[in-house]
Design an enzyme around this catalytic site. Structure first.
Site, mmCIF file in Angstrom:
data_model
loop_
_atom_site.group_PDB
_atom_site.id
_atom_site.type_symbol
_atom_site.label_atom_id
_atom_site.label_comp_id
_atom_site.label_asym_id
_atom_site.label_seq_id
_atom_site.Cartn_x
_atom_site.Cartn_y
_atom_site.Cartn_z
ATOM 1 N N LEU A 174 -108.361 -10.428 -39.752
ATOM 2 C CA LEU A 174 -107.138 -9.678 -39.455
ATOM 3 C C LEU A 174 -107.187 -9.099 -38.041
ATOM 4 O O LEU A 174 -106.233 -9.196 -37.275
ATOM 5 C CB LEU A 174 -106.941 -8.561 -40.478
ATOM 6 N N LYS A 252 -104.642 3.050 -40.710
ATOM 7 C CA LYS A 252 -103.675 2.875 -39.622
ATOM 8 C C LYS A 252 -103.400 1.390 -39.417
ATOM 9 O O LYS A 252 -104.317 0.590 -39.305
ATOM 10 C CB LYS A 252 -104.218 3.495 -38.334
ATOM 11 N N ASP A 257 -100.325 -2.191 -30.062
ATOM 12 C CA ASP A 257 -100.003 -0.893 -29.478
ATOM 13 C C ASP A 257 -99.972 -0.995 -27.956
ATOM 14 O O ASP A 257 -101.005 -1.012 -27.303
ATOM 15 C CB ASP A 257 -101.036 0.154 -29.916
ATOM 16 N N SER A 262 -94.648 5.573 -23.215
ATOM 17 C CA SER A 262 -95.849 6.066 -22.507
ATOM 18 C C SER A 262 -96.827 4.899 -22.388
ATOM 19 O O SER A 262 -97.897 4.885 -23.011
ATOM 20 C CB SER A 262 -96.483 7.232 -23.269
ATOM 21 N N LYS A 264 -99.411 1.967 -21.814
ATOM 22 C CA LYS A 264 -100.823 1.905 -21.469
ATOM 23 C C LYS A 264 -101.014 1.119 -20.170
ATOM 24 O O LYS A 264 -100.152 0.341 -19.748
ATOM 25 C CB LYS A 264 -101.613 1.193 -22.572
ATOM 26 N N ASP A 275 -105.529 -2.520 -33.176
ATOM 27 C CA ASP A 275 -105.173 -1.140 -33.503
ATOM 28 C C ASP A 275 -104.780 -0.991 -34.970
ATOM 29 O O ASP A 275 -104.417 0.094 -35.410
ATOM 30 C CB ASP A 275 -104.048 -0.655 -32.586
ATOM 31 N N ARG A 338 -101.268 8.910 -35.278
ATOM 32 C CA ARG A 338 -101.157 10.126 -36.107
ATOM 33 C C ARG A 338 -99.757 10.268 -36.693
ATOM 34 O O ARG A 338 -99.584 10.906 -37.729
ATOM 35 C CB ARG A 338 -101.553 11.345 -35.273
#
Length: 527
Positions: A174, A252, A257, A262, A264, A275, A338
């Protein structure tokens, strides 16, 4: 001997630092062959380091031994279960990889110091992250079988080792899959296929409409910038008694991501396909738990989405409402893990009332700064007992944990918003893993300000009071009164490795899958 090994073209044997074969191998191999092996190792200048390999050719052919024998050092003799497991893991992995490089395709493996460790190490070591390569560029598949026997301490056998390793390898599959081959939808399809033949397992895939009905505004905010629909994966294993409270595992599941608005840095952004490593680990651990038929109830929850920038994406400064009714100011869209975990934790803890809840996430770069890469996952827990189970499980699997502070001191950094109850990023360079952990704790039912923490036990409603008395929600220790046992595992430092030796394979690690299986095994054991 000849009948046992007639169909094999390779053999792995364990040898101690003093040159003697492992107890299991010495029962199967003649004294003459043992002496020949010892002499050849001495001539080769073998130092006796764990995992040191020499491939010998043509020894013992008259006795039916395969033409290629990988003799792997086990180091000095030892008695502890943890050492015997890891010695067998390292040696078996080193041996089969050496023989695979020599063209062997059917390998017998001395079970050495521990059958479980030998099969686990060999299976992990032979993992190939090459499923998207053309046939001519794939490594040959290798079959393995046990040679000899050893005592099965604490129920560890050759078969249990295969289960633990197969589970971690699934998590590796995965995690190694590129994001265009592992969208939220594809993730759920892979998990359903992997678990489909297991009894007592139910896989439920929830869609965005369901999440909207549940008022999961925090979870849904992250995936708004992507064309791929978000999914919420829910898995139930009912191996325990009906009505027994479950162990809950939340992972998670950000399948890619970019950081969102914002954004990266482009450097190493491709690694952000991993991620969803926490979601991969808990889904794979459920496979191991079910295959072992552990007498325990388990619920797994994985919120799945992509975090991408677009005209529809959540913007810095936006305020979202989580499932528990709390508002969150999104200061940094790259602190997205989060946000999806907040709703997943609240849904899981409030709906299923687990006795213990463990979440696993590639959550913060601060965790890598604190503990470095490859060695430890950080654990933040309100329960000494749950921490001790994790600690011991990590030692058994050699996939270790390090305890970090889950302290309300860090909460003030996450409640400084002028417009919302919480803010999703502290804005400080310091303690980032700690502030993230305490933020998550606020969304565990019974631990946030809507719960029972700090209240006298007599003020709790009857259902909760019964749970407290029976020890179903909380530990019976005084310092655990009224609390669900909770642990947050930040696995950011172990999600990927550049190592490529023994049972480490370069790429997504699939950690800490085996440790979570071991925790469940320990919790399910009769007390």
């Amino acid at each position: 001997m000849s009948n046992k090994l007639a169909n094999f073209d390779g053999l792995v044997l364990g040898v101690y630092k003093d040159g003697s074969l492992s107890e299991s191998a010495s029962k199967e191999v003649s004294n003459n062959v043992q002496q020949t092996i010892k002499q050849q190792l001495q001539c080769a200048g073998v130092k006796g380091k764990l995992g040191e390999v020499r491939v010998l050719y043509g020894i013992g052919r008259e006795e039916g031994l395969p033409s290629k024998i990988a003799v792997v050092n086990l180091g000095p003799k030892s008695e502890s279960l943890k050492e015997s497991l890891n010695k067998a893991r390292v040696a078996a992995a080193a041996g089969v990889r050496s023989l695979r490089d020599q063209g062997a395709k059917n390998i017998a493996i001395d079970v050495m110091t521990n059958e479980h460790g030998a099969s686990e190490g060999a299976t992990l070591g032979l993992f190939k992250p090459d499923n998207l390569k053309s046939i001519q560029n794939k490594k040959e598949s290798v079959k393995i079988s046990p040679f000899g026997s050893s005592s099965s301490a604490q129920g560890f056998t050759w078969e249990t080792g295969l289960i633990y390793a197969d589970a971690q390898n699934f998590a590796r599959i995965l995690g190694n899959s590129p994001a265009n081959h592992m969208t939220p939808t594809i993730f759920t399809e892979n998990v359903k296929s992997f678990l489909k033949d297991l009894p007592k397992v139910e896989v439920i895939v929830r869609d965005e409409k369901w999440a909207e009905e549940k008022k999961m505004g925090s979870f849904l905010s992250v995936g708004r910038g992507s064309e791929e629909p978000s999914k919420f994966l829910e898995i139930h294993y009912k191996g325990g008694k009906e009505g027994d409270k479950p162990l809950a595992l939340v992972g998670k599941g950000v399948t890619f991501d970019s950081g969102g608005i914002s954004l990266k840095s482009s450097a190493n952004m491709s690694e952000m396909k991993i991620d969803m490593g926490g979601g991969a680990a808990v889904s794979a651990a459920l496979y191991g738990i079910a295959k072992l038929e552990l007498p325990i109830n388990v619920v797994v929850a994985v919120p799945l989405c992509e975090n991408l920038p677009s005209g529809h994406a959540t913007k810095p400064g936006d305020v979202i409402i989580a499932m528990n009714g709390k508002s969150i100011e999104v200061d940094n869209t790259d602190a997205e893990g989060r946000l999806i975990l907040a709703d997943a934790l609240y849904y899981t803890s409030s709906t299923f009332k687990p006795h213990s809840l463990i979440d696993i996430a590639t959550l913060t770069g601060a965790m890598v700064v604190a503990l470095g890469a490859d060695r430890y996952s950080g654990v933040f827990s309100n329960s000494d007992k749950l921490w001790e189970e994790l600690l011991e499980a990590g030692k058994i699997t050699n996939d270790n944990f390090w305890r970090m502070p889950l302290d309300d001191f860090y909460l003030k950094a996450m409640t400084k918003s002028d417009v919302a109850d919480y803010i999703n990023a502290s804005g400080s360079r310091y303690g980032g893993a700690c502030t993230a952990a305490i933020f998550l704790k606020e969304f565990v039912y019974g631990l946030g300000d809507e719960g029972t923490v700090g209240k006298d036990i007599t003020s709790i409603d009857k259902e909760k009071k019964d749970d407290v008395v029976e020890g179903n929600i909380i530990d019976k220790d005084a310092d655990e009164i009224n609390k669900i046992r909770y642990a947050h595992i930040d696995m950011a430092g172990v999600m990927i490795t550049s190592e490529d030796s023994c049972y480490d394979v370069k790429g997504a690690t699939g950690r800490p899958t085996r440790s979570i299986i071991e925790v469940a095994r320990r919790l399910a054991a009769p007390k």
